[in-house]
Write an enzyme that holds these catalytic residues in place. Structure first.
Site, PDB file in Angstrom:
ATOM      1  N   THR A 164      12.125 130.600  63.891  1.00  0.00           N
ATOM      2  CA  THR A 164      13.137 130.513  62.834  1.00  0.00           C
ATOM      3  C   THR A 164      12.465 130.857  61.510  1.00  0.00           C
ATOM      4  O   THR A 164      12.338 132.023  61.169  1.00  0.00           O
ATOM      5  CB  THR A 164      13.810 129.125  62.814  1.00  0.00           C
ATOM      6  OG1 THR A 164      12.801 128.109  62.840  1.00  0.00           O
ATOM      7  CG2 THR A 164      14.718 128.950  64.009  1.00  0.00           C
ATOM      8  N   LYS A 190       7.104 126.959  68.736  1.00  0.00           N
ATOM      9  CA  LYS A 190       7.615 127.316  67.420  1.00  0.00           C
ATOM     10  C   LYS A 190       7.736 126.054  66.594  1.00  0.00           C
ATOM     11  O   LYS A 190       7.918 124.945  67.111  1.00  0.00           O
ATOM     12  CB  LYS A 190       8.962 128.034  67.510  1.00  0.00           C
ATOM     13  CG  LYS A 190      10.142 127.216  68.020  1.00  0.00           C
ATOM     14  CD  LYS A 190      10.859 126.310  67.043  1.00  0.00           C
ATOM     15  CE  LYS A 190      11.324 127.019  65.801  1.00  0.00           C
ATOM     16  NZ  LYS A 190      12.034 126.048  64.885  1.00  0.00           N
ATOM     17  N   THR A 201      10.669 119.492  64.301  1.00  0.00           N
ATOM     18  CA  THR A 201      11.530 120.614  64.620  1.00  0.00           C
ATOM     19  C   THR A 201      10.675 121.628  65.296  1.00  0.00           C
ATOM     20  O   THR A 201      10.170 122.532  64.668  1.00  0.00           O
ATOM     21  CB  THR A 201      12.144 121.227  63.393  1.00  0.00           C
ATOM     22  OG1 THR A 201      13.499 120.926  63.459  1.00  0.00           O
ATOM     23  CG2 THR A 201      12.202 122.680  63.342  1.00  0.00           C
ATOM     24  N   GLU A 285       6.241 125.462  56.377  1.00  0.00           N
ATOM     25  CA  GLU A 285       7.004 126.264  55.418  1.00  0.00           C
ATOM     26  C   GLU A 285       6.345 126.269  54.045  1.00  0.00           C
ATOM     27  O   GLU A 285       6.151 125.222  53.422  1.00  0.00           O
ATOM     28  CB  GLU A 285       8.441 125.731  55.329  1.00  0.00           C
ATOM     29  CG  GLU A 285       9.238 126.021  56.588  1.00  0.00           C
ATOM     30  CD  GLU A 285      10.612 125.391  56.593  1.00  0.00           C
ATOM     31  OE1 GLU A 285      11.448 125.840  57.388  1.00  0.00           O
ATOM     32  OE2 GLU A 285      10.850 124.455  55.812  1.00  0.00           O
ATOM     33  N   ASN A 407      13.938 125.953  51.780  1.00  0.00           N
ATOM     34  CA  ASN A 407      14.916 124.971  52.226  1.00  0.00           C
ATOM     35  C   ASN A 407      16.105 124.832  51.289  1.00  0.00           C
ATOM     36  O   ASN A 407      17.153 124.315  51.683  1.00  0.00           O
ATOM     37  CB  ASN A 407      14.228 123.623  52.429  1.00  0.00           C
ATOM     38  CG  ASN A 407      13.396 123.631  53.693  1.00  0.00           C
ATOM     39  OD1 ASN A 407      13.926 123.525  54.791  1.00  0.00           O
ATOM     40  ND2 ASN A 407      12.086 123.806  53.553  1.00  0.00           N
ATOM     41  N   THR A 412      22.179 129.661  53.021  1.00  0.00           N
ATOM     42  CA  THR A 412      22.840 130.618  52.146  1.00  0.00           C
ATOM     43  C   THR A 412      21.921 131.748  51.730  1.00  0.00           C
ATOM     44  O   THR A 412      22.368 132.700  51.109  1.00  0.00           O
ATOM     45  CB  THR A 412      23.350 129.894  50.870  1.00  0.00           C
ATOM     46  OG1 THR A 412      22.249 129.230  50.243  1.00  0.00           O
ATOM     47  CG2 THR A 412      24.405 128.874  51.248  1.00  0.00           C
TER      48      THR A 412
END
Length: 412
Positions: A164, A190, A201, A285, A407, A412
């Site tokens: 992702t 992942k 996650t 991230e 995040n 969006t």
């Protein structure tokens, strides 16, 4: 990119260039179904014979439908295929989500001519959005076509298809030498955000061609996960979709039965998953640093692990690492939030070769030297509690502006 953070193999192991297809009798395929634009987003792992399956799953109460379905497959004990999609978590999607997860399982099973209960389902991506079943169906069709045509398996495409916000795939393979013979292990994982112990996650798939009893494999996997994936944290948010699946198809005919082979196999499995945990933390991230916290001198391993985890998940510590600020006070304060008692007057805190805090007092250290140490990609924090003989490690990453950017606009 994932940097060279893989630790040397154990004496009875050899790292191999490979993935989940390295063990005998496993294949994997990846394809682009259109869920995510311009990249692979669905994968299939296939064992040529039914494999003993074990699994561990998220402790989040809001479990996604694929997790609930795959728990049943693990309970029954045999699995021959795993169908995976990225881009959509199929979580918080109501009764339709349950039907869609079952359809993924049934359509994959029908195409492979195996019982639906032999198919595990995994999903990752945005929560609360119905699965685009037209694209899912197309992806399953494309994966089955690769399987039917006996195309060369593509573990690389499969590993890319489950990502992702990850920057790179996480794959690893090893050959393990046992008294009874040689077996192989493969890993595909992942995880980048919503990473927190128990679990994160993350999806992780482990394959081996060893012969293992179901009850023993359950035990070995839990022990290995407790010392690897349960010791990472990127942002303190456990997900709805986390799972670790392990499949053993016995193709090598080498059985894990004797105390010696069990011990050697367990250590190799733990070491393999440890590298997977480090890779996930390193690809957090927005991360620019991998953080390793080694706590020793603890009254128990769990106490050491708990204190190591709280350090790597502290936003204040993570921000200090990003800013290359050797703020040992944040480390001490983080440890003080754990239930296990400790005496600050006995604690020593080191970063690399520098001692920052020793037996209740700060030390005099060179700030520029500390900054150089913190400029390295992997920043190692060592905490000695001087309160026992146990130790443990945990892994995390620094907190950067990029994490907020990713995040803030995930949907969006």
């Amino acid at each position: 990119m994932i940097r060279n953070i893989i630790e040397p193999a154990l004496a009875h192991m050899t790292w191999k260039v490979g993935n989940v297809t390295t063990p005998l009798g496993f294949k994997a395929f990846g394809t682009a179904s259109g869920i995510l634009k311009g990249r692979p987003d669905m994968a299939l792992i296939w064992s040529v014979k039914p494999a003993v399956v074990s699994g561990l799953f998220t402790t989040n109460t809001a479990k996604a439908w694929p997790v609930l379905l795959t728990q049943k497959t693990v309970y029954h004990g045999l699995c021959q295929a795993v169908i995976i999609n990225a881009g959509n978590a199929n979580a918080a999607t109501g009764p339709q989500g349950e039907k869609d997860a079952a359809l993924m399982q049934e359509r994959t099973a029908r195409g492979l001519n195996i019982p639906p209960s032999f198919v595990a389902v995994a999903s990752t991506g945005v929560i609360g959005v119905p699965l685009p079943m037209d694209k899912i169906d197309q992806g399953i069709h494309q994966l089955l076509e690769q399987w039917e045509q006996h195309r060369d398996c593509d573990g690389k495409a499969a590993s890319e298809a489950i990502l992702t916000t990850d920057q790179v795939p996480k794959v690893l393979a090893a050959e393990v030498t046992l008294p009874e013979g040689t077996v192989h292990m493969g890993l595909m994982a992942k995880g980048s955000g919503m990473i927190h112990p128990n679990m994160a996650t993350m999806l992780a798939f482990v394959t081996t061609d060893a012969v293992i009893d179901k009850e023993l494999q359950d035990h070995l996997l839990r022990q290995a996960v407790d010392r690897s994936f349960h010791r990472i944290s990127v942002d303190g948010d456990p997900s709805t979709n986390d799972m670790v699946l392990m499949m053993a198809n016995g193709f090598s005919r080498v059985a894990i039965e004797t105390p010696e082979s069990i011990k050697l196999f367990q250590s190799a499995l733990t070491h393999l998953l440890r590298q997977g945990a480090r890779m996930i933390a390193d690809d957090g991230e927005g991360a620019t640093h991998l953080i390793t916290c080694h706590v020793k001198g603890a009254p128990s391993e769990e106490d050491a692990a708990q204190k190591a985890r709280v350090v790597v998940r502290s936003n204040l510590v993570k921000a200090a690492i990003y800013g290359q600020d050797p703020n040992w006070g944040r480390i001490l304060a983080a440890i003080g939030t754990t239930p296990g008692a400790f005496d600050p007057d006995q604690v020593a805190i080191r970063m690399g070769r520098l001692t920052l805090f020793d037996h209740g007092l700060p030390t005099s250290f060179d700030e520029n030297e500390a900054k150089d140490i913190m400029g390295q990609h992997e920043v190692v924090i060592e905490v000695d509690l001087h309160n026992g003989s146990y130790e443990a490690e945990a892994w995390g990453c620094d907190l950067t502006e990029r994490y907020v950017e990713i995040n803030a606009h995930y949907r969006t």
